[in-house]
Scaffold this active site. Structure first.
Site, PDB file in Angstrom:
ATOM      1  N   CYS A 287       0.846  -1.204   0.000  1.00 31.21           N
ATOM      2  CA  CYS A 287       0.000   0.000   0.000  1.00 31.21           C
ATOM      3  C   CYS A 287       0.879   1.251   0.000  1.00 31.21           C
ATOM      4  O   CYS A 287       1.766   1.397   0.850  1.00 31.21           O
ATOM      5  CB  CYS A 287      -0.900  -0.007   1.236  1.00 31.21           C
ATOM      6  SG  CYS A 287      -1.810   1.529   1.487  1.00 31.21           S
TER       7      CYS A 287
ATOM      8  N   GLN B  52      -1.988  10.190  16.607  1.00 31.18           N
ATOM      9  CA  GLN B  52      -2.501  10.525  15.285  1.00 31.18           C
ATOM     10  C   GLN B  52      -1.797   9.700  14.205  1.00 31.18           C
ATOM     11  O   GLN B  52      -0.606   9.405  14.303  1.00 31.18           O
ATOM     12  CB  GLN B  52      -2.299  12.011  15.000  1.00 31.18           C
ATOM     13  CG  GLN B  52      -3.038  12.939  15.945  1.00 31.18           C
ATOM     14  CD  GLN B  52      -4.518  13.074  15.612  1.00 31.18           C
ATOM     15  OE1 GLN B  52      -5.042  12.359  14.777  1.00 31.18           O
ATOM     16  NE2 GLN B  52      -5.180  13.993  16.284  1.00 31.18           N
TER      17      GLN B  52
ATOM     18  N   CYS C  52     -11.958  15.733  14.751  1.00 31.37           N
ATOM     19  CA  CYS C  52     -11.853  14.947  13.530  1.00 31.37           C
ATOM     20  C   CYS C  52     -13.228  14.722  12.911  1.00 31.37           C
ATOM     21  O   CYS C  52     -13.381  13.900  12.009  1.00 31.37           O
ATOM     22  CB  CYS C  52     -11.149  13.617  13.786  1.00 31.37           C
ATOM     23  SG  CYS C  52     -11.983  12.560  15.007  1.00 31.37           S
TER      24      CYS C  52
END
Length: 375
Positions: free
Chosen positions: A87, A211, A334
């Site tokens: 990925c 995060q 968020c």
């Protein structure tokens, strides 16, 4: 960014990948401005951009396939593993580590969990990379059946992967759609991963939150610290403080800073960093931020920072902040929708400045920070 998994429809997690990055960012800025549109006097600072690839510091891999040929990635609609080791969201160092970890699964004979039959052991492989290239590896297992074999082969893994700083087993015996369970078994002498951010070594323990995008997280800490320093409060609370990122960045001699966080592991990590930095005026306590009036005690602070999960701070804490008389609040969110809801419950605290930070490129998610001031 080009992704062969996306092009082949093997993974569509990056839902906006077919849009140019500038279009993605403009859409997020526009969405946030629309959701918070009732606050017409809110000044928007330029958005913080992200690298388009290689930005993720965390790989949350569902383990599928077989013991001899495990897949690390996601499951398709039939429950079969889709391998996503290449990925492009991960760094080159992460790409180099994942095949070694797959080999370790085979050598230690850890059977991947089969969601259709509810059999097998290894459910997830969670890998976190520090800015210095060190790794934390967590194996989420159904039981302790494989722990002895994991310990037996761990030295060989450490030799092949010298950047492995922390390894642990997490136990998730239940069959449910969560990533990890409550019990952690530490396998290495090292218990924390050092996340060096803006020159501060934040300590990350296996069950602590950090995060996903380190560079954008660093920009978020800088922005909030700039707002705090401009206000120059003598006292500050950091609610939902995690490993103490906002509190430790904003700490300065003579400023009393208190961090509140539910996770005992995260509080231990924050306290360790505070000791290393010699911050005598900073303290961290384990507790529920929503009950901060009873948790923190003492006089009210001049400024409060809140950084809640996607559900927002909710009605009790919103009501408390509204009635508290605290003059300054910085809200890092968020989820702009829950942020807007919480702001409506605090009408006396007016949004003055805001900034969108693209923490999650190629998806519809983003971070937004807003500075509030009491009328």
């Amino acid at each position: 960014m080009r992704c062969t998994y996306f092009d082949a429809a093997r993974c569509r997690s990056c839902t906006l990948l077919d849009q140019p990055y500038a279009v993605q960012l403009a859409g997020k800025v526009g969405h946030c401005a629309e959701v918070l549109g009732e606050h017409g006097d809110l000044t928007w600072l330029p958005p913080v951009t992200s690298a388009e690839q290689g930005f993720r510091n965390k790989a949350k891999m569902v383990v599928g396939g077989s013991t001899s040929a495990p897949t690390l990635g996601i499951l398709d609609p039939t429950g079969r593993g889709v391998d996503l080791r290449a990925c492009p969201l991960y760094s080159a160092r992460m790409h180099a580590a994942l095949p070694l970890l797959a080999d370790f699964v085979s050598r230690a004979s850890i059977t991947p969990y089969d969601v259709t039959t509810r059999s097998g052991e290894l459910k997830h492989l969670l890998v976190t990379e520090s800015p210095d290239g060190d790794l934390m590896v967590r194996l989420v297992l159904r039981s302790q059946e494989a722990v002895t074999r994991i310990r037996k082969h761990l030295l060989a893994l450490q030799a092949a992967l010298p950047q492995l700083a922390v390894a642990s087993v997490n136990l998730l015996p239940e069959h449910k759609a969560v990533t990890e369970g409550e019990r952690e078994i530490l396998l290495t002498e090292g218990a924390t991963l050092r996340m060096r951010v803006n020159g501060i070594d934040l300590h990350l323990r296996p069950q602590s939150f950090f995060q996903t995008n380190t560079e954008v997280a660093a920009a978020l800490y800088r922005q909030v610290t700039a707002w705090v320093d401009a206000i120059s409060p003598a006292s500050m609370w950091d609610l939902y403080c995690g490993v103490g990122g906002f509190a430790l960045h904003a700490a300065t001699p003579g400023r009393a800073v208190t961090g509140i966080e539910r996770s005992v592991e995260a509080v231990a990590s924050a306290r360790l960093t505070a000791r290393e930095l010699g911050l005598a005026d900073v303290r961290f306590e384990a507790g529920d931020a929503a009950d901060v009036g009873g948790t923190a005690g003492g006089a009210l602070p001049e400024l409060v920072v809140v950084n809640p999960p996607r559900r927002g701070i909710g009605e009790p804490l919103s009501r408390w902040l509204e009635a508290s008389g605290v003059r300054h609040v910085v809200y890092s969110s968020c989820n702009a929708e829950t942020l807007a809801r919480d702001l409506r419950a605090m009408p006396s605290l007016r949004p003055r400045e805001g900034r969108v930070l693209d923490m999650f490129p190629h998806t519809g998610h983003y971070e937004v920070a807003v500075r509030l001031e009491r009328d």
